[in-house]
Enzyme design. Structure first.
Site, PDB file in Angstrom:
ATOM      1  N   HIS A 112       7.038  24.736  27.836  1.00  0.00           N
ATOM      2  CA  HIS A 112       7.633  23.510  26.948  1.00  0.00           C
ATOM      3  C   HIS A 112       6.576  22.638  26.504  1.00  0.00           C
ATOM      4  CE1 HIS A 112      11.184  21.351  25.483  1.00  0.00           C
ATOM      5  NE2 HIS A 112      10.509  20.467  25.747  1.00  0.00           N
ATOM      6  N   ASP A 133       9.820  28.318  29.381  1.00  0.00           N
ATOM      7  CA  ASP A 133      10.616  26.766  28.963  1.00  0.00           C
ATOM      8  C   ASP A 133      11.883  26.884  29.780  1.00  0.00           C
ATOM      9  OD1 ASP A 133      12.046  24.584  28.279  1.00  0.00           O
ATOM     10  OD2 ASP A 133      11.611  25.079  25.999  1.00  0.00           O
ATOM     11  N   SER A 165      11.787  19.365  21.343  1.00  0.00           N
ATOM     12  CA  SER A 165      12.350  19.024  22.524  1.00  0.00           C
ATOM     13  C   SER A 165      13.633  18.120  21.972  1.00  0.00           C
ATOM     14  CB  SER A 165      11.369  18.156  23.351  1.00  0.00           C
ATOM     15  OG  SER A 165      11.924  18.199  24.613  1.00  0.00           O
TER      16      SER A 165
END
Length: 328
Positions: free
Chosen positions: A303, A273, A172
């Site tokens: 995600h 995501d 991320s």
């Protein structure tokens, strides 16, 4: 199965209710932590950011210890070492945690668990970096911290680590940092340390123009665009927009990286995501600039899937990462 159904992105993954509840709670509290004046209520965040101390006693075959580089900026890392006697000259992974550039740390339980799993199952020596967070510290603070950790490792090689097999990884927001640290490191001579690869895992990138996946997957688990926009504004230089090169690597304001000696990279993408289109554009941009990129796209992955061992993609993720690291 695909993350696309009937021509539209599907936003309702089959995820166990316990994970849904955990992610919903994280979203609610982390959103409540963001103040309108651009500051963060870090005391409130402690309700869900459970910390784990280092342990010199093996847990799942891995010991941990913390090393401080610069107390003045709270720069330190957690060192994960497999204890099996046969594990010598292991690859080293310099890891940057997620959290939108504003939350979490290597001592957060989710990242202590993840890095312990990487160290034990790959196996590898893992150095998990506690970089400076926004809004207290803006661009380029975490990138500079990452490069300084690499310099420290050169002068203080971790036990059992093979410095000629160093991988810069992160998920991320940490995937964003992994890219930029690798790019900055390409301009340094680290002597006996060789960055053999970069591993951005569902990296956080942005841009002023909304992508299809950002629009179609509004309300997806974990990723909240409003929170991402807030974090981006808190991190980037004042007056910048989301097309700043730190967020939009191959956007209208980006610089040419074709001349950089950037190593091979392994990029993980999830079909559910909202950031997937950004990540695909990133991979396409890397390839246009002559960089070698392997893309692993899990159509049903949310995600942050890698934080949950019970999700099927996590096992596949570990196998892909192991193959990438040990086939170099």
């Amino acid at each position: 199965m695909s993350g696309i159904a009937g021509g539209e992105l599907r936003s309702s993954p089959k995820v166990p209710w316990k994970i849904r509840l955990l992610l919903a709670t994280f979203n609610a509290i982390s959103n409540a932590c963001l103040r309108r004046n651009g500051t963060i209520n870090r005391s409130l965040m402690k309700l869900i950011d459970f910390k784990v101390p280092p342990s010199d006693k093996p847990v799942n075959g891995v010991t941990t210890s913390d090393t401080s580089l610069d107390p003045s900026r709270n720069l330190w890392f957690r060192y994960f070492l497999p204890t099996s006697g046969e594990n010598e000259n292991l690859p080293i992974i310099v890891y940057f945690h997620g959290g939108g550039l504003v939350f979490l740390s290597p001592s957060s339980k989710s990242y202590d668990d993840l890095c312990r799993r990487l160290a034990g199952e790959l196996p590898a020596v893992v150095v998990s970096v506690n970089y400076r967070l926004a809004p207290e510290y803006r661009f380029p603070s975490p990138y500079e911290d990452g490069v300084d950790v690499l310099k420290f490792i050169v002068e203080n090689p971790p036990e059992k680590a093979d410095l000629t097999r160093c991988y810069v990884a992160g998920d991320s927001a940490g995937g964003n940092i992994a890219h930029h640290v690798t790019a900055m490191a390409a301009e340094h001579d680290f002597r006996n340390l060789i960055i053999a690869g970069a591993v951005p895992i569902q990296p956080l990138f942005g841009g002023e123009e909304r992508t299809e996946s950002e629009i179609q997957l509004v309300g997806a688990l974990l990723v909240c665009l409003k929170r991402s926009d807030w974090s981006c504004k808190a991190f980037l230089p004042e007056g910048s927009d989301r097309d700043h090169p730190a967020a939009n690597v191959f956007g209208p304001k980006s610089s040419d990286i074709s001349g950089l000696k950037y190593p091979k990279s392994l990029v993980f993408i999830g079909g559910l995501d909202p950031l997937r289109d950004r990540q695909k554009r990133y991979c396409e941009g890397m390839k246009r600039n002559g960089k070698e990129v392997k893309v692993v796209d899990y159509p049903n992955a949310i995600h942050g899937f890698y934080a949950f061992p019970e999700l099927p993609e996590t096992t596949l993720f570990l196998k892909e990462l192991q193959e990438f690291i040990y086939s170099q």
